[in-house]
Design an enzyme around this catalytic site. Structure first.
Site, PDB file in Angstrom:
ATOM      1  N   ASP A 192      -4.561 -17.428   4.720  1.00 23.45           N
ATOM      2  CA  ASP A 192      -5.647 -18.130   4.012  1.00 23.45           C
ATOM      3  C   ASP A 192      -6.486 -18.956   4.985  1.00 23.45           C
ATOM      4  O   ASP A 192      -7.705 -19.056   4.853  1.00 23.45           O
ATOM      5  CB  ASP A 192      -5.122 -18.994   2.859  1.00 23.45           C
TER       6      ASP A 192
ATOM      7  N   ASP B 263      -7.033  -5.564   4.728  1.00 24.69           N
ATOM      8  CA  ASP B 263      -8.025  -4.980   3.823  1.00 24.69           C
ATOM      9  C   ASP B 263      -9.027  -6.058   3.404  1.00 24.69           C
ATOM     10  O   ASP B 263     -10.245  -5.892   3.515  1.00 24.69           O
ATOM     11  CB  ASP B 263      -7.288  -4.418   2.594  1.00 24.69           C
TER      12      ASP B 263
ATOM     13  N   TYR C   5       0.803  -1.228   0.000  1.00 27.55           N
ATOM     14  CA  TYR C   5       0.000   0.000   0.000  1.00 27.55           C
ATOM     15  C   TYR C   5       0.831   1.272   0.000  1.00 27.55           C
ATOM     16  O   TYR C   5       0.307   2.351  -0.195  1.00 27.55           O
ATOM     17  CB  TYR C   5      -0.903   0.040   1.245  1.00 27.55           C
TER      18      TYR C   5
ATOM     19  N   LYS D 127       1.326 -14.447   6.070  1.00 25.54           N
ATOM     20  CA  LYS D 127       1.574 -15.474   5.053  1.00 25.54           C
ATOM     21  C   LYS D 127       3.070 -15.773   5.101  1.00 25.54           C
ATOM     22  O   LYS D 127       3.779 -15.786   4.096  1.00 25.54           O
ATOM     23  CB  LYS D 127       1.113 -14.892   3.704  1.00 25.54           C
TER      24      LYS D 127
END
Ligand code: NAP
Length: 473
Positions: A338, A362, A160, A237
């Site tokens: 995930d 987000d 971002y 992750k």
């Protein structure tokens, strides 16, 4: 001091000390009405907040609203491309706590997103998005009431940051060439990887400072929750992106086990300690075997490392955390990004506060919002050490603008977050209870009315606000 703004003639400034707001009884609060449906949802929200404050404090407290401009409304006042005038920035800087409706994403004029710009200018590093269910709200889930989470999303870093180059940009091409010819081959673990020459390229910085200040805010919030909700889950992750996402997890644990050592226990520590509680004579190796599935297939070095880890946990925290004391601490665990998307749907009641990097947060906050009734009911706040901006999380929904039909719940609940942040819990609770009662009585705007079974006649946006106020006891 201001070019085109009129400061309220009464009221006092909010200040910050050690990252916390000091709020007078008559604060001046800047508000940005917002574009599109901002014309509908802001007046409804202001009315409800004012009524709740008046009811809760019988005139002893009052917000002095200070209108400031951003987005299309700012361009009308200040000229073309003046989406974020200096006046507005000065007002927020000066008055510290602000609230805003949705803003159109500028076309031209050099600002990619006003929301991202505000977060970066004021260093509002924590985006806070609670998802809580109000009974009666139509939801695609069978048990939406089981989800009650607060997402702490890092707001200033990650992809971002917006440092990226399009395919064929000369700087991007230069960077790809440098990476392919010098930097990637210089690192053994990268093997013969190469970046395609026709790739766009973006940079994903995740810093220790940025990660730890976010996790700090998440743990501080956990400490304010009831015992059973005192848990912080680090979402990452890190199995794939070890030095960015994996580092976020590691720095989060490091912070929890240093700065908050007395108040926190990690999930792994809780296993080690409870193994010893169940069997006081358990050997280090037996304990290590229990906490590491597949222990016997590991190399001797790896096994030794795990045994050492067990020994140091027992040495360092048995006195403060053993004999069940760990159960009164904030539990810090981590989950792969995930899997958390599955788990907030399949085992929602196992989670409380989720600390995430920017992009994961987000996605995750919108997914959580969907479970409890959609974006119309989802509030948000952007919080730093010296300033905070509360905001509707949806966009401007231009096709509904000015029709007095859209759901004001998002910005209204952002107002609830603001009141809580200010320490005005009584007024915040009144609004939450009023909103809950209105929904339970099927007094809702079109977005919720159309999903109710049987469908109900929708209220206008302004009528919804009136209904909420009518429930203030
Ligand atoms: P949007 O404004 O969020 O609206 C998309 C749809 O979401 C609406 O048509 C409506 O669905 C539903 N919705 C939005 N707000 C709602 C509310 N308060 N109550 C009930 N339903 C609501 O998204 P968009 O059309 O993609 O974006 C429009 C503009 O907003 C763009 O310029 C975008 O960049 C900007 N934006 C701003 C923010 C922000 O300021 N925080 C955030 C996102 C987007 P139905 O019509 O099906 O009922």
């Amino acid at each position: 001091m201001f070019d085109k703004l009129t400061v309220p003639t009464t009221g006092t400034k909010v200040t910050f000390k050690d990252g916390k707001p000091i709020v007078p009884d008559d604060p001046i609060i800047p508000f940005i009405r917002g574009d599109g449906t901002g014309v509908d949802i802001w007046p409804a929200t202001e009315k409800v907040i004012d009524a709740a404050v008046a009811k809760a404090y019988e005139g002893k407290r009052k917000i002095n609203w200070f209108k400031v401009y951003a987005g299309d409304e700012a361009c009308e006042q200040y000229g073309t491309f003046q989406y974020l005038p200096q006046d507005t920035l000065k007002a927020i800087e000066e008055y510290k706590i602000a609230i805003k409706g949705p803003l159109t994403t500028p076309v031209g004029g050099g600002i990619r997103s006003l929301n991202v710009a505000l977060r970066q200018i004021f260093n509002l590093y924590a985006c806070v998005r609670p998802s809580r269910y109000y009974p009666g709200t139509p939801s695609p889930h069978k048990n939406p009431e089981k989800l009650d989470v607060i997402i702490y999303r890092e707001n200033t870093e990650d992809i971002y940051l917006g440092i990226e180059w399009r395919k064929d940009d000369p700087i991007g091409a230069k960077l790809i060439n440098l990476l392919n010819t010098e930097l990637i081959p210089a690192t053994a673990e990268h093997g013969d990887k190469q970046i395609p020459l026709d790739a766009g390229i973006g940079i994903k910085p995740i810093s220790k400072t940025g990660s730890q200040r976010l996790v700090r805010k998440a743990i501080e919030n956990a400490l304010r929750l009831p015992k059973e909700k005192q848990q912080v889950t680090l979402v990452h992750k890190g199995n794939i992106m070890k030095y960015t996402e994996g580092a976020f997890r590691d720095w989060g644990y490091e912070l929890a086990t240093t700065e908050f050592r007395e108040q926190c226990v990690t999930e792994k520590e809780s296993w080690i300690i409870s193994n010893k509680e169940a069997d006081p004579d358990i050997s280090l190796e037996a304990n290590a075997r229990k906490i590491s599935p597949g222990y016997d297939a590991l190399t001797p070095e790896k096994q030794k490392q795990i045994c050492q880890e067990v020994a140091s946990v027992i040495d360092e925290i048995w006195a403060t955390h053993g004999d069940g004391k760990w159960q009164d601490k904030v539990m810090v665990n981590d989950r792969i990004a995930d899997s958390i998307f599955q788990q907030i749907q399949t085992r929602p009641d196992e989670y409380s506060i989720l600390a995430t990097m920017n992009l994961n947060g987000d996605y995750l906050s919108d997914a959580a919002a969907a479970i409890v009734g959609g974006l119309g009911m989802s509030p948000g706040a952007n919080i730093g050490d010296n300033c905070a901006i509360f905001e509707a999380t949806h966009g401007t929904a231009p096709k509904h603008a000015g029709l007095d039909r859209i759901n004001p719940g998002s910005v209204m609940l952002s107002g609830v977050m603001m009141l809580n942040f200010m320490g005005w819990q009584e007024a915040a609770t009144l609004i939450q209870q009023g909103l809950a009662s209105a929904i339970a009585d099927s007094k809702v705007t079109y977005d919720l009315a159309r999903l109710m079974e049987p469908a109900v006649e929708p209220l206008k946006c302004s009528e919804f606000a009136d209904a909420i106020v009518s429930y203030f006891a």
